[in-house]
Design a protein around this motif. Structure first.
Motif, PDB file in Angstrom:
ATOM      1  N   VAL A  15      61.906  69.410  53.222  1.00 20.86           N
ATOM      2  CA  VAL A  15      62.534  69.686  54.514  1.00 20.86           C
ATOM      3  C   VAL A  15      63.427  68.537  54.975  1.00 20.86           C
ATOM      4  O   VAL A  15      64.575  68.753  55.393  1.00 20.86           O
ATOM      5  CB  VAL A  15      61.463  70.015  55.575  1.00 20.86           C
ATOM      6  N   VAL A  43      63.630  74.552  61.518  1.00 20.89           N
ATOM      7  CA  VAL A  43      62.763  74.314  60.368  1.00 20.89           C
ATOM      8  C   VAL A  43      61.299  74.425  60.770  1.00 20.89           C
ATOM      9  O   VAL A  43      60.906  74.079  61.886  1.00 20.89           O
ATOM     10  CB  VAL A  43      63.024  72.930  59.722  1.00 20.89           C
ATOM     11  N   CYS A  50      63.173  77.687  56.678  1.00 19.74           N
ATOM     12  CA  CYS A  50      64.275  77.103  57.441  1.00 19.74           C
ATOM     13  C   CYS A  50      65.341  78.165  57.669  1.00 19.74           C
ATOM     14  O   CYS A  50      65.591  79.001  56.793  1.00 19.74           O
ATOM     15  CB  CYS A  50      64.890  75.921  56.701  1.00 19.74           C
TER      16      CYS A  50
END
Length: 207
Positions: A15, A43, A50
């Motif tokens: 991420v 996210v 996401c």
């Protein structure tokens, strides 16, 4: 105003890499495309899910950008270590109490709507739903996008100042969501909460 979103079922460990790529590489590339208005990135660090949404000043500009954006999108998906699914939307409503801040979060609700009742539903959302949303703790802004061109699905996004604020209003928001979905003649498909990592949309208020 129109928007193209792509959802990536990525990996939690990727991420931060994906966020940095969107901010430092994807966003500058998008800014070079005619008709581009801005970008948001939501996210979920726990699941790796996401959603990146680019906004466009017209349907013509959005469609003309498709080939260039596809290349950018593929690189973003690679950074998040996942694959992307794409949807196009008409930004039907946008209301801000104030601009989002660092640490802001989003509660997104996906709805199945009746195309023949869409105008009535939008009026009801504008005149009744928004005012109740504004009473929720930490409310920042709200938007409603309708899938283009079918007009059979919509997504309502409510932005809050922090994860704590969103947690505090969760029960009240659930009650509001269920009650107002019935009033709108809509069916709730999914609800999810996200960290708002990038909020660079220059879309004006549309109420």
């Amino acid at each position: 105003m129109y928007a193209r979103s792509f959802t990536i079922e990525g990996q939690p460990l990727s991420v931060d890499i994906g966020i940095a790529h969107c901010r430092d590489v994807a966003m500058p590339a998008l800014q070079q495309i005619d008709g581009y208005v801005g970008l948001s990135l939501m996210v979920d660090r726990e699941t790796g899910r996401c959603i990146a949404t680019s906004s466009w000043e017209s349907i013509k500009a959005m469609r003309a950008s498709a080939e260039k954006v596809a290349i950018i999108r593929d690189h973003v998906a690679l950074m998040f270590d996942g694959s992307a699914s794409v949807e196009e939307w008409n930004i039907a409503l946008l209301h801000r109490r104030h601009r989002s801040r660092e640490g802001s979060c989003v509660r997104a609700t996906w709805l199945k709507v009746v195309p023949d009742l869409l105008d009535r539903s939008l009026d009801f959302y504008r005149t009744s739903v928004l005012s109740e949303m504004e009473d929720l703790d930490g409310f920042c802004s709200a938007s409603l996008m309708v899938d283009h061109p079918a007009g059979r699905r919509a997504v309502s996004c409510s932005t809050f100042d922090s994860m704590d604020a969103m947690a505090v209003n969760r029960d009240r928001a659930t009650e509001l969501r269920s009650r107002r979905a019935r009033d709108l003649g809509a069916e709730i498909i999914d609800v999810a909460e996200f960290e708002l990592s990038i909020a660079q949309l220059r879309v004006p208020d549309l109420v």
